[in-house]
Enzyme design. Structure first.
Site, PDB file in Angstrom:
ATOM      1  N   HIS A 370      35.028  35.531  50.567  1.00 18.74           N
ATOM      2  CA  HIS A 370      35.799  35.723  49.335  1.00 18.74           C
ATOM      3  C   HIS A 370      36.256  37.157  49.121  1.00 18.74           C
ATOM      4  O   HIS A 370      36.771  37.470  48.049  1.00 18.74           O
ATOM      5  CB  HIS A 370      34.979  35.288  48.118  1.00 18.74           C
ATOM      6  CG  HIS A 370      34.864  33.813  47.947  1.00 18.74           C
ATOM      7  ND1 HIS A 370      35.837  33.043  47.352  1.00 18.74           N
ATOM      8  CD2 HIS A 370      33.879  32.953  48.310  1.00 18.74           C
ATOM      9  CE1 HIS A 370      35.463  31.777  47.339  1.00 18.74           C
ATOM     10  NE2 HIS A 370      34.276  31.694  47.910  1.00 18.74           N
ATOM     11  N   LYS A 561      40.485  37.925  33.595  1.00 21.16           N
ATOM     12  CA  LYS A 561      39.721  37.903  34.845  1.00 21.16           C
ATOM     13  C   LYS A 561      38.634  38.969  34.771  1.00 21.16           C
ATOM     14  O   LYS A 561      38.609  39.776  33.838  1.00 21.16           O
ATOM     15  CB  LYS A 561      40.605  38.116  36.067  1.00 21.16           C
ATOM     16  CG  LYS A 561      41.574  39.283  35.967  1.00 21.16           C
ATOM     17  CD  LYS A 561      42.512  39.313  37.180  1.00 21.16           C
ATOM     18  CE  LYS A 561      43.617  38.290  37.061  1.00 21.16           C
ATOM     19  NZ  LYS A 561      43.615  37.315  38.144  1.00 21.16           N
ATOM     20  N   ARG A 562      37.758  38.939  35.742  1.00 17.98           N
ATOM     21  CA  ARG A 562      36.717  39.958  35.829  1.00 17.98           C
ATOM     22  C   ARG A 562      37.357  41.341  35.805  1.00 17.98           C
ATOM     23  O   ARG A 562      38.389  41.570  36.417  1.00 17.98           O
ATOM     24  CB  ARG A 562      35.943  39.734  37.132  1.00 17.98           C
ATOM     25  CG  ARG A 562      34.831  40.680  37.423  1.00 17.98           C
ATOM     26  CD  ARG A 562      33.977  40.129  38.563  1.00 17.98           C
ATOM     27  NE  ARG A 562      34.747  39.764  39.735  1.00 17.98           N
ATOM     28  CZ  ARG A 562      34.955  40.577  40.787  1.00 17.98           C
ATOM     29  NH1 ARG A 562      34.446  41.797  40.789  1.00 17.98           N
ATOM     30  NH2 ARG A 562      35.644  40.158  41.832  1.00 17.98           N
ATOM     31  N   LYS A 567      41.777  44.757  40.357  1.00 17.20           N
ATOM     32  CA  LYS A 567      42.556  43.756  39.617  1.00 17.20           C
ATOM     33  C   LYS A 567      43.571  44.416  38.684  1.00 17.20           C
ATOM     34  O   LYS A 567      44.445  43.762  38.142  1.00 17.20           O
ATOM     35  CB  LYS A 567      41.615  42.827  38.847  1.00 17.20           C
ATOM     36  CG  LYS A 567      40.758  41.962  39.786  1.00 17.20           C
ATOM     37  CD  LYS A 567      39.829  41.048  39.029  1.00 17.20           C
ATOM     38  CE  LYS A 567      38.930  40.242  39.955  1.00 17.20           C
ATOM     39  NZ  LYS A 567      39.651  39.196  40.689  1.00 17.20           N
ATOM     40  N   THR A 669      42.467  32.003  41.359  1.00 15.24           N
ATOM     41  CA  THR A 669      42.735  30.633  40.900  1.00 15.24           C
ATOM     42  C   THR A 669      43.301  30.653  39.486  1.00 15.24           C
ATOM     43  O   THR A 669      43.935  29.688  39.066  1.00 15.24           O
ATOM     44  CB  THR A 669      41.460  29.764  40.930  1.00 15.24           C
ATOM     45  OG1 THR A 669      40.421  30.393  40.171  1.00 15.24           O
ATOM     46  CG2 THR A 669      40.994  29.530  42.355  1.00 15.24           C
ATOM     47  N   LYS A 673      46.207  28.171  37.544  1.00 17.50           N
ATOM     48  CA  LYS A 673      46.020  27.518  36.244  1.00 17.50           C
ATOM     49  C   LYS A 673      47.173  27.850  35.306  1.00 17.50           C
ATOM     50  O   LYS A 673      47.717  26.969  34.629  1.00 17.50           O
ATOM     51  CB  LYS A 673      44.683  27.958  35.628  1.00 17.50           C
ATOM     52  CG  LYS A 673      43.464  27.504  36.413  1.00 17.50           C
ATOM     53  CD  LYS A 673      42.223  28.301  36.055  1.00 17.50           C
ATOM     54  CE  LYS A 673      41.120  28.050  37.066  1.00 17.50           C
ATOM     55  NZ  LYS A 673      40.046  29.054  37.000  1.00 17.50           N
TER      56      LYS A 673
END
Length: 820
Positions: A370, A561-562, A567, A669, A673
């Site tokens: 991952h 998100k985290r 990110k 993911t 969504k």
């Protein structure tokens, strides 16, 4: 004889009636005899538990039927080992998959109970953090849906991931108490309990005439106790099992110590055992935290493998056919110690030859990677590993010897390549590389998007790929459409049904039939009305929780998100500051009203991530209270992100932020969504964004910034962020405002560390991508200003996202990896 006579024995219980009046009677019966409450005084949480028990009883019949079938047919079982399972609330999921939603609603209505109210009381299971855990949950539901016999194995965390609150804009971690009042979904399996050892010594037995045997004598032992939760597939075709392990002491209290007056010390064994399953991801910035993390990983891996072997021996005489009947999937490196533990169990406990055991292990395991971040591929200091798991350290060295000799003999590997593939990293402190162990001990190593898989071959596993060139393969992630469309967005689901029928409910790729409506004005109006309803629901949530008023007519621009530097929530916030400056400087321009919403948790020991949360809140405080902005821009950070919050935010999004540094996000993911629910994506060509662009079309996604190979080239050639900043006035002004304390007047140097990182190295390419990102945001404004164009693009996103179903992903795993 009358076949309906009560004297006739049925092989399984007869199907239970689903008529609302019967279900209402059953709810009252559970309320009375299982909870001990009269309906006149029952509270909402009592009604919730009673309803769950009624639904659960209908699941149990199918659950037992599914289990019997596997034993009867001898089908291959899949075992999914994951440190996280972010399953969210289960009642609506189970009721929907059983097709009982209208019956349950009618039954509760007849009793004067609102199903929406009690469903909202169900706590989220705190068993995960972000994408890794939610993927595992989607996979469990999809395995049941496509009728693959499967067990999920993880830890029954008492508190799990922390509950996030804000104190003056700072993240505060509090214990999540999701198990405080019990869990009506789970079943304790006291017969499925196993001893787990730590520390101690390894004795050698024999060795003169016979091959030596090795006996591990642990210094500490705890008991792993199983708790099972049924996972229902779509239309109830199959029910699989999520088995979570709870740690218990062998001696709950040391009576000698207690009687001697040491009342606290007498409980030290209980406290030590229970600490294993209290918290997900204990902070590992200190040696004690690292040790607890390794203990957790071995604890659940060992318990799971003992359970798997016990189940196999119930049906078969030995382990020669284990790879034919068992497929074990490692979800990231957390359960990679399973490679060594299965070797120990086969060699030491069951007397299987080492080389034969290694073949069994390799054919049984597969590993999902991952991350491409070398530092995120777990490794453990050799002294810690050897002290805690002495026999496994011996086995790691034995496996390493086998692999390195093979590489030298068959591939003529160089010293550099040998160092790269070794299970022991000797570049400084000697450490056991869990990613390498998972790779060599598995017959399949898969990435989770096409780009990620290609990069694996030339980055973190380049030399292992040279040694084993057929093992790496791609399985692009997916999401379950049941939760992420049908349940979280019933309005859109009904609209789609009216337009194209029900086929997409069973085959999401049938959503392509929706394409012909993308330019239909009447359909666009209905689509827009549903989006507005979802935005009002989110606005109401923000208003009630945070006292912030949102305009549902504004563009809802969402990044959930985290919190992590790669990110790039920081890029989003800096662009918001630049936009704030532009709105104030040019009030005459026709600005698009925009609400930027953030949610996510930062690891407790990740200082920069926690600073980013504080920056978001500080910027929000200034912008939201500045009358010169005229409400055209608002910033909101919603605390305590979880599945239930995502189920409200995802359907409400107009714009989906997927802006990670290219080459650093494995898949994502959340991107799937949002797009499925009719949001436009702004993002880099990273992870699954690449495949999303290919499916939805270049005109229906907004791509910006450096590509993965360009990021690497910039780094290799020497990135000069100061020069980039000097050439971008908007960026320079925004960075200066943050760095000089415009948004933190109480502490002018609060964000110096964050800004220095951008000025001095810009590893995550925030400065490098800023101008491209800002330009992409203005192109989004232009699309938004033409509603017909906007809704055409977002409808096409929904229509073309069917391929990203986790059902498709699981079918690929089953046919190409598990052979199930």
């Amino acid at each position: 004889m009358d076949k309906t006579s009560s004297n006739v024995e049925l092989p399984f219980p007869a199907p239970r009636s689903s008529r609302p009046e019967i279900m209402a009677e059953e709810i009252i019966e559970r309320l009375t005899y299982r909870i001990g409450k009269d309906a006149q005084v029952a509270k909402p949480h009592d009604w919730l538990t009673a309803t769950i028990l009624v639904v659960r009883d209908r699941i149990i019949d199918r659950w037992m039927d599914s289990t019997r079938k596997v034993y009867k047919t001898g089908e291959k079982r899949v075992y999914y080992l994951s440190l996280e399972f972010l399953i969210g609330r289960l009642m609506r999921d189970a009721v929907s998959n059983l097709g009982l939603m209208s019956e349950i609603r009618d039954a509760l209505t007849s009793l004067g109970v609102d199903v929406a109210v009690i469903a909202g009381l169900e706590p989220d299971a705190a068993l995960g953090n972000g994408g890794l855990g939610r993927l595992a949950a989607c996979f469990m539901e999809s395995m049941a849906t496509v009728e693959i016999p499967a067990y999920g194995y993880g830890i029954r965390y008492v508190h799990g991931l922390f509950r996030q609150q804000m104190a003056d804009g700072w993240q505060v971690e509090l214990p999540e108490t999701w198990l405080a009042h019990g869990n009506p979904w789970e079943f304790e399996r006291r017969e499925s309990s196993y001893e787990i050892g730590f520390g101690g010594t390894v004795d050698t037995v024999g060795g003169y005439d016979d091959a030596p045997r090795y006996v591990w004598k642990p210094a500490e032992r705890v008991i792993a106790m199983a708790y099972d939760t049924p996972i229902v597939g779509w239309r109830g075709k199959r029910v699989n099992t999520l088995r979570l392990w709870s740690a218990q002491p062998i001696d709950p209290i040391l009576l000698d110590a207690f009687n001697a007056g040491d009342h606290i010390g007498a409980l030290r064994e209980s406290n030590k055992a229970e600490s294993l399953t209290r918290v997900l991801y204990p902070a590992d910035a200190n040696p004690a935290g690292q040790e607890l993390r390794l203990r957790q990983e071995f604890f659940f891996s060992s318990a799971s493998l003992q359970d798997i072997l016990r189940r196999h021996l119930q049906q078969y005489p030995d382990f020669t056919n284990l790879p034919d009947k068992v497929a074990i999937q490692l979800n990231d490196t957390h359960p990679a110690i399973s490679i060594g533990e299965l070797m120990r169990l086969l060699v030491d406990i069951h007397g299987v030859d080492f080389d034969e055991s290694w073949e069994i292990v390799r054919k049984t395991f597969s590993y999902t990677n991952h991350t491409l971040l070398p530092e995120a591929l777990e490794s453990w200091p050799v002294p810690l590993f050897e002290r805690l798991l002495p026999r496994h350290m011996q086995l790691v060295y034995a496996i390493n010897t086998k692999i390195l000799l093979e590489a030298r003999k068959l591939k003529n590997f160089s010293e550099t390549q040998i160092r790269s593939i070794s299970l022991i990293d000797e570049g400084g402190e000697r450490r056991v590389r869990m990613g390498n162990l998972a790779f060599v001990g598995s017959h399949s190593i898969n990435g989770v998007s096409a780009l990620h898989t290609d990069l694996m071959k030339v980055t973190v596993f380049q030399d292992l790929h040279t040694l084993y060139p057929t093992r790496i393969n791609n399985k692009t992630n997916g999401i379950t459409p049941r939760r992420w469309l049908m349940q979280c967005n019933p309005g859109l689901t009904s609209l789609i049904q009216d337009a194209i029928g029900d086929k997409f409910l069973d085959d999401t790729e049938a959503l392509t039939d929706l394409e012909k409506f993308s330019s239909d004005s009447a359909f666009q109006d209905k689509f827009a009305a549903i989006k507005r309803t979802n935005k009002i629901a989110l606005a109401n949530l923000v208003g009630s929780r945070m006292g912030i008023r949102l305009d549902p007519s504004a563009m809802f621009d969402i990044q959930i998100k985290r919190i992590h530097e790669y990110k790039r929530q920081l890029l989003n916030i800096i662009e918001a500051v630049a936009l704030y400056d532009q709105i104030r400087s040019h009030p005459e321009l026709d600005w698009v009203p925009r609400v930027k919403l953030f949610a996510g948790k930062a690891a407790p020991s990740y200082h920069n991530a926690k600073l980013i949360i504080k920056l978001a809140n500080d910027v929000a405080r200034v912008i939201n209270n500045d009358p010169s902005v005229r409400g055209l821009l608002k910033i909101v950070f919603i605390p305590n992100y979880n599945v239930s919050l995502a189920e409200i935010m995802v359907p409400a999004a107009d714009l989906s932020e997927q802006i990670s540094t290219a080459g650093m996000e494995a898949s994502g993911t959340g991107n799937m969504k949002f797009a499925l629910n009719g949001a436009l994506t702004i993002g880099t060509l990273d992870g699954a964004n690449v495949e999303m662009r290919d499916h939805v079309g270049e005109d229906n996604i907004v791509i910006f910034g450096l590509k993965a190979d360009e990021v690497q080239k910039v780094r290799d050639e020497g990135h000069d962020p100061r020069a980039v900043i000097d050439q971008s006035p908007e960026l320079a002004q925004a960075l200066n405002a943050i760095a000089t304390g415009v948004f933190s007047p109480d502490d002018r140097s609060r964000f110096t560390v964050l800004m220095d990182g951008i000025y001095n190295h810009d590893w995550f390419m925030v400065a490098a991508d800023f101008d491209a990102y800002a330009a992409a945001q203005r192109s989004v404004d232009q699309i938004w200003s033409d509603p017909k164009s906007w809704y055409s693009k977002t409808i096409l996103n929904t229509a073309r996202m069917g391929w990203f179903s986790s059902d498709r992903t699981i079918r690929q795993y089953a046919s190409e990896i598990w052979r199930a």
